[in-house]
Structures are given as C-alpha cells and as structure tokens.
Design an enzyme around this catalytic site. Structure first.
Site, PDB file in Angstrom:
ATOM      1  CG  ASP A 127      -2.095  -0.816   1.194  1.00 42.75           C
ATOM      2  OD1 ASP A 127      -2.263  -1.528   0.189  1.00 42.75           O
ATOM      3  OD2 ASP A 127      -2.911  -0.770   2.150  1.00 42.75           O
ATOM      4  CE  LYS A 132      -7.056  -1.125  -0.326  1.00 42.21           C
ATOM      5  NZ  LYS A 132      -7.034  -2.587  -0.346  1.00 42.21           N
ATOM      6  N   GLY A 176      -5.365  -2.907   8.661  1.00 47.05           N
ATOM      7  CA  GLY A 176      -5.075  -1.747   9.492  1.00 47.05           C
ATOM      8  C   GLY A 176      -4.899  -2.061  10.961  1.00 47.05           C
ATOM      9  NE  ARG A 194      -3.853 -22.464  11.435  1.00 46.72           N
ATOM     10  CZ  ARG A 194      -2.909 -23.384  11.266  1.00 46.72           C
ATOM     11  NH1 ARG A 194      -3.119 -24.439  10.493  1.00 46.72           N
ATOM     12  NH2 ARG A 194      -1.743 -23.261  11.855  1.00 46.72           N
ATOM     13  N   GLY A 201      -3.147  -7.324   8.199  1.00 51.00           N
ATOM     14  CA  GLY A 201      -2.499  -7.532   9.484  1.00 51.00           C
ATOM     15  C   GLY A 201      -1.058  -7.990   9.406  1.00 51.00           C
ATOM     16  N   GLY A 238      -0.250  -3.649   3.940  1.00 52.59           N
ATOM     17  CA  GLY A 238      -0.897  -2.343   3.898  1.00 52.59           C
ATOM     18  C   GLY A 238      -0.187  -1.384   4.815  1.00 52.59           C
ATOM     19  CB  SER A 239      -1.247  -0.022   8.059  1.00 54.18           C
ATOM     20  OG  SER A 239      -2.564  -0.058   7.559  1.00 54.18           O
TER      21      SER A 239
END
Lengths: 197, 298
Positions: free
Chosen positions: B28, B85, B157, B169, B218, B239-240
């Site tokens: 990102d 996005k 995030g 999983r 995450g 991402g973050s």
C-alpha cells in the site's frame, strides 16, 4: 538431466510442472551453491526488477552470469527474457541483468494491463502449427544484435522470441497455456550442451 | 495493436498477471514517494490509495476510491503494476479506475461498501479484479462474478495477523475437505458453499483455487509474511505494516526477502534485525464488531 528453475519470484511452479511433464528432473534455484547441480536453467515470468534485486542481494547474479558465459543453457520467459538481455530499455533506476543475449529489450512495451493480450504466432522453428501466445505487460525485443536470431515476430514486425547458441527467450508465457514446444526445444539444447559434464 | 486475432481482457490474461506476482509483496502506498520506496525495495506491485487502512480506521468517515490525480502520479512514478481500490459494488468507481489505466482493481472491504447486496459484475471489464474472501464460498462467489485473483481479508489496518491466519486456514481447510469428498457429495457441498457446482467440482478435482490466492490484512513483520507463505499463500499484501513502521525502507526490503525465503528461518532471522519499530497495531479482539472490515462483503 537436471533443469533448474529460478525461484526468487514469479510463476516458477508453472515452469517446473511443464518441465516435469516432459520428463526433466527439476530443481528450484534460490542460492548460488544450487547452480552447481543443474544442466540448464529456466528464468520464469514475474517482475524483472524484483528478480534482479533478489539475485544480487543473495549473491546469485554473478555466478549465474558466469555460468551463462561458460555455456549454461537458459530459457527466459517475459521477465526471464529481460534478465537474459544485454541491454534493457525502460528498466527501473539501477536495474541490471544477467545478460547473454545480444539484444535490447523494452520492458512493459505494450502499456498497462488492459493492453495485455493473447494471439497466435508463427514460430517456424517449432513447426507449422502456430503457438498460442499470452502477453502480460510483456517486453519486446527492440534490437536483435548480430549474434542473436529472431524466432517469432508479431504481425507488426516486432520481435517476441529469440535464440542465441544455448540461450532462448520469449516475451510471452508458454508455461501457462499448455504449450510445451518451447520447453521441448529448450530441453534439446540442454541435452546437446551437456553442461557441467 | 494490429494483431487480428488478439484478445484483450481474457480470463487467461487477467489471471496470468496474478500468476506473475506470485512469490511477491504488494505494498500500500499513499503518494509517489512511497511508491518509489516500494519499487526500490522489490514490491511486485503497489496499491495506490489515499489513506492506509490504519488511518481509515482511526479517522473514520466514508472511505472512497482515491483521487485520480493521486493514482496518475503513482502510475507515472513506477514501472511495476499499480492497483487501486474501488468500493464493493461501486461499478462506476471501477469504470473510472479502468479509464485511468490501473493494472488491477481491488474491490475492497477496506473502503465503505456502495452496495450491501451485490458486488461488481467484473466480467464487464478488461482490467482484472482482486477481491477479498474469508472462506472458500466467498472466494468462489467472487470468482463467479469475474475476480481473477483472491486475497484472504484478514483484518486490515490492525497489524494483528490472527484474522489473516484464520482466513487462510479456513480457505485451505475447505479446499482440502472438498478434495476428500466423493463426486455425489459435491452437489450438497456446492449448496453449502453457495457457489456454482462446476466451480466447486473444479476445486475438488485440482485441490486448489482456480486463481492466485494472496493473503492480506495484518501482516506487519517479515515473520508474519513468511508465516502466510508457509500456510500456502501465493504472496502477500502489506498495507499499513510498512509505511506505519519506524523504518519503511528497511521493513519493505526485509519483507520481500522473507517472502522469497519463507521456508529458511536463518534468512528470516537475518532480515528481521534492525528494522526499528513495527506498527503499533490493534488487537482484533479489542475491536467492536461494527469496526471489523472483514465482515463487509458476502
């Protein structure tokens, strides 16, 4: 006969599957010491800038360039073709290649993904029936130097497949279309070269 | 193109670009400078957006498609594929992104949904789509609508990898379960998965999704990325986790290497050194249900 597939990034599993289907023993290659076990190498599709960066970071680029110079047969598709080119146009700043093919390649020559396409190509060296070729943000060979030979061109004349002695390169991806003839052609080179023996 | 037999935007071409990103990291970025750092670090693609999910989460409000100028500036900066996005169901945002020549559209639960019933009919586009999924049925419904790539959702995030783990999983487990069923059991399996029988039968026969599966939501450390690869992901979205950390450049470099050498703890250990602060993060269990982005999309 053991054929390596460079497994730093990209669609290396698809190449490995085609090669195994054709009866080759396959090794996934990520480290310099693994190069000594192979008689030929495939460099897959992916991002050439990423492969270049990782190949240098893990000390693979130099021994690989040396092996190419001493005759290791290598087949590169898309990003792999870029890695084999002596000259790259539109690379990222500082991008290097392993080299070997006397060609200049333009990276991402067709534009954005919406201009990626599939088409039929005549490849005389593989026989009369055309190759169904998939071009994905693909490079083209802009200059074919005197030591390399064009194997296929688009109808507008742009070169998209080349060979030079033990090296073979295509802008497109036979590994994802069930087209085995390029890999067969490459395995003939590997058998003839008998590299490392 | 002058090729008379050319086909643009075929499934093979769309899914093929995802194949080429395998074993890679999609990062990102919120401006051209970050895009440059990502490309230099070895990202296989960048996701152009105005706010990373951590900021969307903390600032709240309606999250929409990014400004076209921002997307243009990122496309101009890098040569690797640029993704952007669109809101779930917002087919006009998707039309705009296609007109901007992005390389992939993420129909994303990280933005505020525009339609709580329908997703975008992705077959109408030449540009390929990636969509989020928390389980196999959701993944197959997105593929039925034309998605050319799936990413498990995780919880964007947060910097908490536990939801990403749960979703990969779940998807892997459901694929394995399908493979073990006899042919006559697949009809009911299709009903339970709420997915077309043909697609369910294909997954049962091949033992995998018909498109590339990345993990998202995450991932904050090289170890997180390698964990997802060992779980069978084809690659990761971060991402973050990169640009909310102390040293984005070093962390981006390290995560790229950890994805390639995901099964070699000595490499992962060595790239994990000296990265500075990881993003602070939020435990998913501390998030009230309405703030869980992964529950958007159906």
């Amino acid at each position: 006969m053991s054929v390596g597939v460079l497994a730093l990034q990209g669609d290396f599993r698809e190449h490995a599957a085609v090669l195994r289907n054709l009866g080759a023993e396959v090794e996934l290659i990520r480290r310099p010491e693994e190069l000594s076990r192979i008689n030929g190498l495939v460099i897959p599709g992916g991002e050439s800038s990423v492969m270049d960066k990782l190949a240098r970071a893990f000390g693979l680029a130099e021994p690989l360039a040396g092996a190419v110079r001493s005759g290791l047969p290598v087949y590169g598709t898309c990003a792999g073709l870029i890695m084999l080119a002596d000259r790259v146009i539109d690379g990222i700043t500082g991008q290097q290649t392993i080299g070997g093919l006397d060609i200049a390649v333009r990276r991402n020559a067709f534009g954005s993904q919406t201009l990626s396409f599939e088409t039929d190509l005549d490849v005389p060296v593989l026989g009369a029936s055309p190759v169904h070729a998939v071009f994905i943000r693909a490079p083209v060979v802009e200059t074919v130097g005197p030591r390399a030979r064009a194997l296929a061109r688009l109808s507008d004349g742009r070169c998209v497949a080349v060979e030079q002695d033990n090296l073979l390169g295509t802008s497109f991806h036979p590994e994802i279309t069930g087209e085995f003839r390029f890999h067969e052609y490459f395995l003939q080179k590997v058998a003839a070269a008998n590299f490392g023996h | 193109m002058t090729e008379t037999t050319s086909a643009f935007g075929s499934s093979r071409v769309k899914r093929g670009l995802a194949d080429m990103m395998k074993g890679g990291v999609i990062m990102d970025v919120v401006n051209a400078e970050q895009a440059r750092i990502a490309e230099d670090a070895g990202a296989v693609a960048v996701m152009a957006l105005e706010r990373v999910p951590a900021d969307i989460r903390s600032q709240g409000g309606v999250a929409r498609m990014s400004d076209p100028d921002l997307i243009d500036s990122i496309i101009a900066e890098v040569s690797i594929p640029v993704m952007a996005k669109a809101r779930i169901g917002h087919f006009v945002e998707a039309q705009i992104l296609q007109a901007l020549n992005v390389d992939y559209i993420d129909e994303s639960e990280v933005l505020s949904p525009a339609d709580y019933v329908n997703h975008i009919d992705k077959w109408n586009f030449t540009v390929p789509f990636v969509c989020g999924a928390t389980n196999l049925g959701e993944a197959l419904r997105r593929i039925t609508e034309g998605a050319a790539m799936i990413r498990s959702k995780g919880e964007a995030g947060t910097g908490d990898v536990s939801e990403a783990m749960k979703h990969i999983r779940t998807i892997k487990g459901e694929v394995a379960r399908l493979s073990a069923l006899s042919k006559d059991e697949l009809y009911v399996a299709a009903k339970e998965l709420q997915a077309p029988y043909e697609l369910v039968a294909e997954v049962a026969a091949t033992g995998k999704l018909p498109v590339v599966l990345f993990v998202a939501g995450g991932v904050a450390t090289p170890a997180d990325a390698a964990l997802m690869m060992q779980m069978g992901a084809d690659g990761v979205f971060v991402g973050s986790g990169i640009f909310k950390s102390g040293n984005p450049q070093a962390r981006a470099n390290a995560i790229v290497k950890a994805v390639t050498f995901y099964d070699d703890p000595s490499v992962i250990a060595s790239v994990s050194r000296g990265l500075g602060e990881a993003m602070v993060g939020i435990n998913v269990s501390d998030l009230a249900a309405p703030h869980r982005l992964s529950e958007r999309g159906w």
